[in-house]
Design a protein around this motif. Sequence first.
Motif, PDB file in Angstrom:
ATOM      1  N   LYS A  58      -3.683   0.360  20.653  1.00 61.07           N
ATOM      2  CA  LYS A  58      -3.544   1.818  20.724  1.00 61.07           C
ATOM      3  C   LYS A  58      -2.373   2.289  19.862  1.00 61.07           C
ATOM      4  O   LYS A  58      -2.474   3.301  19.164  1.00 61.07           O
ATOM      5  CB  LYS A  58      -3.336   2.234  22.179  1.00 61.07           C
ATOM      6  N   MET A  59      -1.267   1.549  19.892  1.00 58.87           N
ATOM      7  CA  MET A  59      -0.094   1.924  19.101  1.00 58.87           C
ATOM      8  C   MET A  59      -0.415   1.880  17.599  1.00 58.87           C
ATOM      9  O   MET A  59       0.005   2.756  16.843  1.00 58.87           O
ATOM     10  CB  MET A  59       1.092   1.022  19.432  1.00 58.87           C
ATOM     11  N   VAL A  60      -1.163   0.869  17.174  1.00 63.63           N
ATOM     12  CA  VAL A  60      -1.543   0.766  15.765  1.00 63.63           C
ATOM     13  C   VAL A  60      -2.444   1.940  15.385  1.00 63.63           C
ATOM     14  O   VAL A  60      -2.261   2.566  14.334  1.00 63.63           O
ATOM     15  CB  VAL A  60      -2.234  -0.586  15.466  1.00 63.63           C
ATOM     16  N   LYS A  61      -3.395   2.264  16.256  1.00 60.42           N
ATOM     17  CA  LYS A  61      -4.312   3.373  15.975  1.00 60.42           C
ATOM     18  C   LYS A  61      -3.537   4.688  15.839  1.00 60.42           C
ATOM     19  O   LYS A  61      -3.776   5.469  14.910  1.00 60.42           O
ATOM     20  CB  LYS A  61      -5.358   3.477  17.080  1.00 60.42           C
ATOM     21  N   GLN A  62      -2.606   4.925  16.751  1.00 58.18           N
ATOM     22  CA  GLN A  62      -1.798   6.154  16.689  1.00 58.18           C
ATOM     23  C   GLN A  62      -1.028   6.228  15.372  1.00 58.18           C
ATOM     24  O   GLN A  62      -0.945   7.274  14.738  1.00 58.18           O
ATOM     25  CB  GLN A  62      -0.804   6.197  17.855  1.00 58.18           C
ATOM     26  N   ARG A  63      -0.475   5.103  14.967  1.00 56.14           N
ATOM     27  CA  ARG A  63       0.330   5.085  13.741  1.00 56.14           C
ATOM     28  C   ARG A  63      -0.541   5.249  12.493  1.00 56.14           C
ATOM     29  O   ARG A  63      -0.118   5.863  11.524  1.00 56.14           O
ATOM     30  CB  ARG A  63       1.175   3.822  13.684  1.00 56.14           C
ATOM     31  N   ARG A  64      -1.745   4.715  12.545  1.00 57.15           N
ATOM     32  CA  ARG A  64      -2.668   4.926  11.407  1.00 57.15           C
ATOM     33  C   ARG A  64      -2.993   6.411  11.254  1.00 57.15           C
ATOM     34  O   ARG A  64      -3.028   6.934  10.139  1.00 57.15           O
ATOM     35  CB  ARG A  64      -3.956   4.134  11.610  1.00 57.15           C
ATOM     36  N   ASP A  80       5.399   5.946   4.947  1.00 53.97           N
ATOM     37  CA  ASP A  80       5.867   4.574   4.738  1.00 53.97           C
ATOM     38  C   ASP A  80       6.475   3.993   6.013  1.00 53.97           C
ATOM     39  O   ASP A  80       6.312   2.806   6.308  1.00 53.97           O
ATOM     40  CB  ASP A  80       6.888   4.520   3.595  1.00 53.97           C
ATOM     41  N   GLN A  81       7.174   4.830   6.781  1.00 56.15           N
ATOM     42  CA  GLN A  81       7.746   4.392   8.059  1.00 56.15           C
ATOM     43  C   GLN A  81       6.626   3.997   9.029  1.00 56.15           C
ATOM     44  O   GLN A  81       6.716   2.974   9.703  1.00 56.15           O
ATOM     45  CB  GLN A  81       8.629   5.489   8.671  1.00 56.15           C
ATOM     46  N   GLU A  82       5.588   4.806   9.081  1.00 56.97           N
ATOM     47  CA  GLU A  82       4.441   4.488   9.947  1.00 56.97           C
ATOM     48  C   GLU A  82       3.796   3.171   9.502  1.00 56.97           C
ATOM     49  O   GLU A  82       3.417   2.348  10.325  1.00 56.97           O
ATOM     50  CB  GLU A  82       3.402   5.611   9.933  1.00 56.97           C
ATOM     51  N   ARG A  83       3.669   2.954   8.197  1.00 56.23           N
ATOM     52  CA  ARG A  83       3.081   1.730   7.655  1.00 56.23           C
ATOM     53  C   ARG A  83       3.921   0.522   8.066  1.00 56.23           C
ATOM     54  O   ARG A  83       3.380  -0.513   8.453  1.00 56.23           O
ATOM     55  CB  ARG A  83       2.979   1.862   6.116  1.00 56.23           C
ATOM     56  N   LEU A  84       5.249   0.649   8.009  1.00 53.18           N
ATOM     57  CA  LEU A  84       6.133  -0.436   8.432  1.00 53.18           C
ATOM     58  C   LEU A  84       5.894  -0.768   9.903  1.00 53.18           C
ATOM     59  O   LEU A  84       5.780  -1.945  10.270  1.00 53.18           O
ATOM     60  CB  LEU A  84       7.606  -0.042   8.207  1.00 53.18           C
TER      61      LEU A  84
END
Length: 150
Positions: A58-64, A80-84
């Motif tokens: 879920k955290m990865v999905k939110q960040r994507r 870029d921060q989200e990608r990191l």
Amino acid sequence: MPRSELQTRINDALKTAMRAREKARVAVLRLVTAEFKRIEVDERIELDDARVLAILDKMVKQRRDSEQQYRDAGRAELADQERLEIDVIQEFLPQPLSDAELDQLVADAIAQSGAEGMKDMGKVMGILKPQVQGRADMADVSKRLKARLG
């Protein structure tokens, strides 16, 4: 208090990152551990590996989603921060499924459930979700399933 194996790995990675003074990595891992703690306190439960995987997914999905919105808005530094953050969190997710593996799992789940149409999609998703959690995007799984059933 016994923890899930995945939580233990994440905590060990946090300690290692702190010793190595990797500020960005420490920040992301602290976000993850804070989310675990919040859920444990709110729901008064102890997380198992399956639940930890679901949280990480879920955290990865939110960040994507956030990364895409930032890119669309021309905010490259925030994207870029989200990608990191995505890259750090994905280190703890299992290896993603290939398209062929995903198609095979969908076909197997349809056969196992005896699904005959869109009305049976919930049954098939119930079988598929534990198998693909953290290894595939559920929206993609749903799209493939609709194509097979529709």
